[in-house]
Design a protein around this motif. Structure first.
Motif, PDB file in Angstrom:
ATOM      1  N   CYS A  37      44.015  40.620  54.967  1.00  0.00           N
ATOM      2  CA  CYS A  37      43.572  41.261  53.794  1.00  0.00           C
ATOM      3  C   CYS A  37      44.321  40.497  52.597  1.00  0.00           C
ATOM      4  N   ARG A  38      45.248  41.218  52.886  1.00  0.00           N
ATOM      5  CA  ARG A  38      46.474  40.244  51.405  1.00  0.00           C
ATOM      6  C   ARG A  38      46.346  39.034  51.542  1.00  0.00           C
ATOM      7  N   ALA A  39      45.601  38.227  52.093  1.00  0.00           N
ATOM      8  CA  ALA A  39      45.335  36.563  52.075  1.00  0.00           C
ATOM      9  C   ALA A  39      43.957  36.282  51.894  1.00  0.00           C
ATOM     10  N   GLU A  40      43.482  37.118  51.568  1.00  0.00           N
ATOM     11  CA  GLU A  40      42.213  36.880  51.428  1.00  0.00           C
ATOM     12  C   GLU A  40      42.169  37.513  50.181  1.00  0.00           C
ATOM     13  N   LEU A  41      43.444  38.244  49.591  1.00  0.00           N
ATOM     14  CA  LEU A  41      43.216  39.014  48.334  1.00  0.00           C
ATOM     15  C   LEU A  41      43.437  38.331  47.456  1.00  0.00           C
ATOM     16  N   ALA A  42      44.291  37.079  48.283  1.00  0.00           N
ATOM     17  CA  ALA A  42      44.899  36.817  46.798  1.00  0.00           C
ATOM     18  C   ALA A  42      44.768  36.280  45.767  1.00  0.00           C
ATOM     19  N   ASP A  43      43.768  35.406  45.543  1.00  0.00           N
ATOM     20  CA  ASP A  43      43.101  34.545  44.453  1.00  0.00           C
ATOM     21  C   ASP A  43      41.668  35.965  44.008  1.00  0.00           C
ATOM     22  N   SER A  44      41.462  36.403  44.231  1.00  0.00           N
ATOM     23  CA  SER A  44      40.659  37.496  43.944  1.00  0.00           C
ATOM     24  C   SER A  44      40.234  38.243  43.088  1.00  0.00           C
ATOM     25  N   LEU A  45      41.642  38.648  41.909  1.00  0.00           N
ATOM     26  CA  LEU A  45      42.040  39.330  41.067  1.00  0.00           C
ATOM     27  C   LEU A  45      42.815  38.816  39.858  1.00  0.00           C
ATOM     28  N   SER A  46      42.152  39.076  38.918  1.00  0.00           N
ATOM     29  CA  SER A  46      43.192  39.514  37.587  1.00  0.00           C
ATOM     30  C   SER A  46      43.465  40.846  37.319  1.00  0.00           C
ATOM     31  N   TYR A  47      44.689  40.651  36.268  1.00  0.00           N
ATOM     32  CA  TYR A  47      45.135  41.497  35.735  1.00  0.00           C
ATOM     33  C   TYR A  47      44.913  41.398  34.124  1.00  0.00           C
ATOM     34  N   LYS A  48      44.531  42.674  33.859  1.00  0.00           N
ATOM     35  CA  LYS A  48      43.865  42.820  32.256  1.00  0.00           C
ATOM     36  C   LYS A  48      44.299  44.310  31.613  1.00  0.00           C
ATOM     37  N   ILE A  92      42.010  45.423  37.374  1.00  0.00           N
ATOM     38  CA  ILE A  92      41.533  44.275  38.500  1.00  0.00           C
ATOM     39  C   ILE A  92      40.898  43.351  38.661  1.00  0.00           C
ATOM     40  N   GLY A  93      39.392  43.518  38.100  1.00  0.00           N
ATOM     41  CA  GLY A  93      38.580  42.887  38.356  1.00  0.00           C
ATOM     42  C   GLY A  93      37.627  43.421  38.691  1.00  0.00           C
ATOM     43  N   VAL A  94      36.607  42.675  39.177  1.00  0.00           N
ATOM     44  CA  VAL A  94      36.017  43.107  40.251  1.00  0.00           C
ATOM     45  C   VAL A  94      35.767  42.400  41.540  1.00  0.00           C
ATOM     46  N   GLY A  95      36.638  41.373  41.891  1.00  0.00           N
ATOM     47  CA  GLY A  95      37.395  40.917  43.333  1.00  0.00           C
ATOM     48  C   GLY A  95      37.309  42.016  44.101  1.00  0.00           C
ATOM     49  N   ILE A  96      37.541  42.741  43.528  1.00  0.00           N
ATOM     50  CA  ILE A  96      37.870  43.628  45.110  1.00  0.00           C
ATOM     51  C   ILE A  96      36.740  44.653  45.308  1.00  0.00           C
ATOM     52  N   ASP A  97      35.601  45.163  44.135  1.00  0.00           N
ATOM     53  CA  ASP A  97      34.501  45.655  44.269  1.00  0.00           C
ATOM     54  C   ASP A  97      33.706  44.538  45.354  1.00  0.00           C
ATOM     55  N   ARG A  98      33.870  43.336  45.173  1.00  0.00           N
ATOM     56  CA  ARG A  98      32.973  42.813  45.975  1.00  0.00           C
ATOM     57  C   ARG A  98      33.591  42.356  47.588  1.00  0.00           C
ATOM     58  N   LEU A  99      34.958  42.440  47.721  1.00  0.00           N
ATOM     59  CA  LEU A  99      35.584  43.111  49.248  1.00  0.00           C
ATOM     60  C   LEU A  99      35.031  44.085  49.984  1.00  0.00           C
ATOM     61  N   ILE A 100      34.652  45.372  49.684  1.00  0.00           N
ATOM     62  CA  ILE A 100      35.011  46.368  50.164  1.00  0.00           C
ATOM     63  C   ILE A 100      33.339  46.618  50.302  1.00  0.00           C
TER      64      ILE A 100
END
Length: 218
Positions: A37-48, A92-100
């Motif tokens: 999961c950590r590897a797949e998450l790597a490029d999915s987030l933005s920290y704002k 941290i952006g929408v990337g995590i929501d899409r993965l979940i």
């Protein structure tokens, strides 16, 4: 003027991820899942983060920020001794929501791990931001205090969104039912003191929900 900070990827607190995922004891059984999961998450987030430093005056249970006021005994206690506070929103952006959402169908175990990672990521972002701002202003920080803590009603989030214009600055929106999108986001107020602040050793000390399954030990 609302200010904005963007951050590089902060180090992941693995034990916090396991705690949010409800994993206790031996980690070997879920280590492979965690690493995948950590590897797949790597490029999915933005920290704002968008934020607004404000002068604050506390009288009894009333907190006056100039731009708005709040009646809250718990927030007033949290801000005791502060002459300044920072109102902020972080995501941290929408990337995590899409993965979940994706793995809720394909692999519930992965969905759970991604949810735990998302919670750790936004909490870590807030910790990094609060430390950063405290050092920038050369002041001591109180534990951040969010709508929904103690007697501060969750509906106060709308006031924070209005003051910060979160959608414009970091792409964060809120629904009529007070759900934030992206979901792994936080709004909060952090008090700043000229002298060392008296505060709990852990941030859960500011929350009255002692039955919370994710509560840290004080």
């Amino acid at each position: 003027m609302v200010l904005i900070k963007n951050y590089e990827v902060p180090p992941m607190q693995e034990e916090e991820v396991f705690r949010y995922a409800g994993c206790r004891g031996e980690r070997d059984a879920v280590r492979e899942l965690f690493e995948s999961c950590r590897a797949e998450l790597a490029d999915s987030l933005s920290y704002k983060v968008c934020y607004l430093p404000l002068a604050v005056s506390v009288t009894d249970d009333d907190c006056d920020f100039g731009a708005f006021g709040i009646h809250s005994a718990h927030l007033a206690r949290n801000l005791d001794g502060c002459e300044m506070a920072v109102v902020f929103a972080a995501t941290i952006g929408v990337g995590i929501d899409r993965l979940i959402a994706k793995y809720s169908v394909l692999s519930p175990a992965k969905a759970l791990m991604f949810d735990a990672m998302g919670t750790e990521r936004i909490e870590t972002l807030c910790d990094v931001f609060c430390k950063d701002v405290a050092e920038e202003y050369r002041m001591s920080a109180k534990p951040r205090f969010s709508p929904g803590y103690g007697d501060l009603d969750l509906s106060f989030q709308k006031e924070i969104f209005a003051v910060l214009n979160c959608r414009k600055h970091i792409g964060l929106s809120i629904s009529d039912s007070l759900m934030m999108s992206p979901s792994k986001s936080v709004t909060a107020i952090m008090g700043l003191c000229e002298t060392a602040c008296k505060k709990p050793s852990r941030k859960c000390g500011t929350c009255g929900d002692t039955a919370c399954a994710f509560r840290s030990t004080l």
